[in-house]
Design an enzyme around this catalytic site. Structure first.
Site, PDB file in Angstrom:
ATOM      1  N   SER A  31       8.503   4.865  -6.693  1.00  7.55           N
ATOM      2  CA  SER A  31       7.465   4.845  -7.737  1.00  7.55           C
ATOM      3  C   SER A  31       8.044   5.254  -9.082  1.00  7.55           C
ATOM      4  O   SER A  31       8.710   6.278  -9.180  1.00  7.55           O
ATOM      5  CB  SER A  31       6.346   5.835  -7.409  1.00  7.55           C
ATOM      6  OG  SER A  31       5.858   5.614  -6.134  1.00  7.55           O
ATOM      7  N   HIS A  62      -0.677  -4.700  -7.916  1.00  6.17           N
ATOM      8  CA  HIS A  62       0.560  -4.473  -7.155  1.00  6.17           C
ATOM      9  C   HIS A  62       1.537  -5.609  -7.484  1.00  6.17           C
ATOM     10  O   HIS A  62       1.205  -6.772  -7.314  1.00  6.17           O
ATOM     11  CB  HIS A  62       0.207  -4.472  -5.672  1.00  6.17           C
ATOM     12  CG  HIS A  62       1.302  -3.949  -4.810  1.00  6.17           C
ATOM     13  ND1 HIS A  62       1.201  -2.769  -4.120  1.00  6.17           N
ATOM     14  CD2 HIS A  62       2.519  -4.441  -4.540  1.00  6.17           C
ATOM     15  CE1 HIS A  62       2.316  -2.567  -3.451  1.00  6.17           C
ATOM     16  NE2 HIS A  62       3.134  -3.563  -3.689  1.00  6.17           N
ATOM     17  N   HIS A  84       3.753   1.230   1.629  1.00  6.46           N
ATOM     18  CA  HIS A  84       3.520   2.606   2.077  1.00  6.46           C
ATOM     19  C   HIS A  84       2.486   2.623   3.206  1.00  6.46           C
ATOM     20  O   HIS A  84       1.520   1.873   3.170  1.00  6.46           O
ATOM     21  CB  HIS A  84       2.981   3.465   0.923  1.00  6.46           C
ATOM     22  CG  HIS A  84       3.919   3.646  -0.216  1.00  6.46           C
ATOM     23  ND1 HIS A  84       3.907   2.819  -1.317  1.00  6.46           N
ATOM     24  CD2 HIS A  84       4.891   4.569  -0.438  1.00  6.46           C
ATOM     25  CE1 HIS A  84       4.843   3.234  -2.165  1.00  6.46           C
ATOM     26  NE2 HIS A  84       5.446   4.279  -1.667  1.00  6.46           N
ATOM     27  N   TYR A  86       0.289   4.821   3.611  1.00 10.97           N
ATOM     28  CA  TYR A  86      -1.030   5.247   3.104  1.00 10.97           C
ATOM     29  C   TYR A  86      -1.841   4.088   2.528  1.00 10.97           C
ATOM     30  O   TYR A  86      -3.043   4.205   2.328  1.00 10.97           O
ATOM     31  CB  TYR A  86      -0.894   6.382   2.072  1.00 10.97           C
ATOM     32  CG  TYR A  86      -0.173   6.041   0.788  1.00 10.97           C
ATOM     33  CD1 TYR A  86      -0.765   5.254  -0.197  1.00 10.97           C
ATOM     34  CD2 TYR A  86       1.104   6.530   0.546  1.00 10.97           C
ATOM     35  CE1 TYR A  86      -0.101   4.948  -1.373  1.00 10.97           C
ATOM     36  CE2 TYR A  86       1.779   6.244  -0.620  1.00 10.97           C
ATOM     37  CZ  TYR A  86       1.171   5.449  -1.578  1.00 10.97           C
ATOM     38  OH  TYR A  86       1.838   5.153  -2.731  1.00 10.97           O
ATOM     39  N   GLU A  87      -1.189   2.961   2.272  1.00 12.25           N
ATOM     40  CA  GLU A  87      -1.931   1.801   1.761  1.00 12.25           C
ATOM     41  C   GLU A  87      -2.675   1.084   2.891  1.00 12.25           C
ATOM     42  O   GLU A  87      -3.462   0.178   2.636  1.00 12.25           O
ATOM     43  CB  GLU A  87      -0.973   0.812   1.093  1.00 12.25           C
ATOM     44  CG  GLU A  87      -0.415   1.345  -0.220  1.00 12.25           C
ATOM     45  CD  GLU A  87       0.701   0.466  -0.762  1.00 12.25           C
ATOM     46  OE1 GLU A  87       0.437  -0.294  -1.705  1.00 12.25           O
ATOM     47  OE2 GLU A  87       1.822   0.544  -0.229  1.00 12.25           O
ATOM     48  N   ALA A 114      10.114   8.858  -5.349  1.00  8.56           N
ATOM     49  CA  ALA A 114       9.613   9.958  -6.167  1.00  8.56           C
ATOM     50  C   ALA A 114       9.187  11.044  -5.199  1.00  8.56           C
ATOM     51  O   ALA A 114       8.627  10.747  -4.149  1.00  8.56           O
ATOM     52  CB  ALA A 114       8.423   9.477  -6.985  1.00  8.56           C
ATOM     53  N   MET A 212       6.024  10.518   0.283  1.00 10.82           N
ATOM     54  CA  MET A 212       5.215   9.699   1.198  1.00 10.82           C
ATOM     55  C   MET A 212       5.914   8.407   1.619  1.00 10.82           C
ATOM     56  O   MET A 212       5.264   7.415   1.926  1.00 10.82           O
ATOM     57  CB  MET A 212       3.876   9.368   0.533  1.00 10.82           C
ATOM     58  CG  MET A 212       3.100  10.585   0.056  1.00 10.82           C
ATOM     59  SD  MET A 212       1.673  10.095  -0.918  1.00 10.82           S
ATOM     60  CE  MET A 212       1.188  11.664  -1.649  1.00 10.82           C
ATOM     61  N   SER A 213       7.237   8.406   1.626  1.00  7.58           N
ATOM     62  CA  SER A 213       7.952   7.172   1.981  1.00  7.58           C
ATOM     63  C   SER A 213       9.294   7.517   2.639  1.00  7.58           C
ATOM     64  O   SER A 213       9.474   8.613   3.143  1.00  7.58           O
ATOM     65  CB  SER A 213       8.187   6.326   0.718  1.00  7.58           C
ATOM     66  OG  SER A 213       9.115   6.967  -0.129  1.00  7.58           O
ATOM     67  N   ASN A 236       7.594  16.120  -9.935  1.00 11.32           N
ATOM     68  CA  ASN A 236       6.642  17.217 -10.155  1.00 11.32           C
ATOM     69  C   ASN A 236       7.006  18.334  -9.182  1.00 11.32           C
ATOM     70  O   ASN A 236       7.743  18.100  -8.227  1.00 11.32           O
ATOM     71  CB  ASN A 236       5.210  16.726  -9.843  1.00 11.32           C
ATOM     72  CG  ASN A 236       5.092  16.191  -8.413  1.00 11.32           C
ATOM     73  OD1 ASN A 236       5.549  15.082  -8.107  1.00 11.32           O
ATOM     74  ND2 ASN A 236       4.519  16.993  -7.531  1.00 11.32           N
ATOM     75  N   HIS A 248      -1.130  11.363  -9.990  1.00 13.40           N
ATOM     76  CA  HIS A 248      -0.194  10.250  -9.825  1.00 13.40           C
ATOM     77  C   HIS A 248       0.433   9.832 -11.161  1.00 13.40           C
ATOM     78  O   HIS A 248       1.609   9.456 -11.222  1.00 13.40           O
ATOM     79  CB  HIS A 248      -0.930   9.063  -9.186  1.00 13.40           C
ATOM     80  CG  HIS A 248      -0.050   7.889  -8.913  1.00 13.40           C
ATOM     81  ND1 HIS A 248       1.039   7.967  -8.070  1.00 13.40           N
ATOM     82  CD2 HIS A 248      -0.078   6.613  -9.359  1.00 13.40           C
ATOM     83  CE1 HIS A 248       1.645   6.795  -8.026  1.00 13.40           C
ATOM     84  NE2 HIS A 248       0.987   5.956  -8.796  1.00 13.40           N
TER      85      HIS A 248
HETATM   86  N1  HPA Z   1       3.890  15.097  -2.724  1.00 11.45           N
HETATM   87  C1  HPA Z   1       4.016  13.957  -2.018  1.00 11.45           C
HETATM   88  N2  HPA Z   1       4.547  12.854  -2.522  1.00 11.45           N
HETATM   89  C2  HPA Z   1       4.962  12.888  -3.800  1.00 11.45           C
HETATM   90  C3  HPA Z   1       4.853  14.043  -4.593  1.00 11.45           C
HETATM   91  C4  HPA Z   1       4.278  15.210  -4.022  1.00 11.45           C
HETATM   92  O1  HPA Z   1       4.154  16.276  -4.657  1.00 11.45           O
HETATM   93  N3  HPA Z   1       5.365  13.735  -5.813  1.00 11.45           N
HETATM   94  C5  HPA Z   1       5.771  12.438  -5.750  1.00 11.45           C
HETATM   95  N4  HPA Z   1       5.523  11.920  -4.535  1.00 11.45           N
END
Ligand code: HPA
Length: 274
Positions: A31, A62, A84, A86-87, A114, A212-213, A236, A248
């Protein structure tokens, strides 16, 4: 399942008709890191909609495509937009492209993502080489009848991330005079970010970053004997590490800020890949 393997072969035949060289490395772009394609030359772009058997994207906005072309003097394929869990994709769909790459003859996989920083020494904007992962919470992508043509039923996961590649990547970073972290990546299913208690638990398990990947793709690649390198962009600090809520947009913005540093490092790594 046989049907799934036939679909993979059919998709590979289609791709072979559109490209005439075998990429040396497949790079999955995380991402906010999708702009790497701007640094590639002589590209052939294939939108996911045109690829037979590729998971169909329903999410508005997308923009998924495979980008074949040169980077750092090497012929590679970049995957802009990953699938992903989660999608709503099932794991077979999530890892379909990774299996496709192997069937096309690609033996090197470079995963980027990310991630949220758990290690308190980390700062947003840091890049982290993935030493290992914690995937307890991922449904295993190899669940179900084993595809014997691809790999063994019970593949070893002692060295998911290739040590030689990791050292090579660290040297590339030194040559560019930029800092690089090393750490353990923990997978969570998403799409909600984690709670502070979950992050404390992951920290206790030894995780330095969370995302998440990557884990399903890395497991699938190792099942097939591909060499894997992984880099996280810390976008972050994870929930509860700072007195701050997560969103996000922040993740995407942070990805964009490191774009140049990331592209320079990725190019250097691709050039130096043994
Ligand atoms: N948690 C999960 N997935 C992420 C995060 C996070 O803080 N930052 C970027 N992807």
């Amino acid at each position: 399942m046989d049907n799934y393997y036939d679909k993979l072969k059919e998709t590979a035949d289609y791709i072979r008709q559109r490209i005439h060289r075998t990429p040396y490395i497949a790079i999955v772009l995380g991402s906010g890191l999708g702009n790497l394609a701007n640094y590639m030359s002589n590209t052939i772009e294939i939108p996911y909609e045109e690829i037979p058997n590729f998971p169909r994207t329903t999410v508005v906005g997308h923009d998924g495509r495979l980008i074949f072309g040169e980077l750092g003097g090497r012929y590679i394929v970049a995957m802009k937009g990953r699938f992903h869990y989660y999608e709503g994709w099932n794991m077979e769909e999530v890892v379909f492209p990774i299996r496709l790459f192997k069937i096309l003859g690609v033996n090197n996989l470079f995963l980027t993502n990310a991630a949220g920083g758990i290690n308190t020494q980390f700062r947003p904007g840091d890049l982290m080489l993935i030493k290992d992962h914690i995937g307890f919470f991922a449904e295993n992508p190899l669940r179900g009848a084993n595809i014997d043509e691809l790999g063994p039923r019970f593949p070893d996961m002692s060295h998911v991330y290739d040590r030689e590649l990791l050292e090579m990547a660290a040297e590339c970073s030194m040559r560019l005079r930029s800092d690089i972290r090393r750490g353990i990546y923990a997978y969570t299913k998403g799409p909600s970010f984690e709670t502070p208690s979950e992050i404390r638990a992951l920290k206790y398990f030894g995780a330095d970053a969370v995302g998440m990947s990557t884990v399903p793709e890395a497991i699938t690649a190792r099942h097939m004997g591909m060499k894997v390198l992984g880099i996280s962009c810390i976008t972050n600090m994870a929930a509860g590490v700072l007195e701050k809520t997560l969103n996000h947009e922040e993740v995407i913005e942070a990805g964009k800020k490191v774009e140049r540093k990331f592209a320079a490092l990725v190019t250097e790594i691709v050039k130096s890949w043994p």
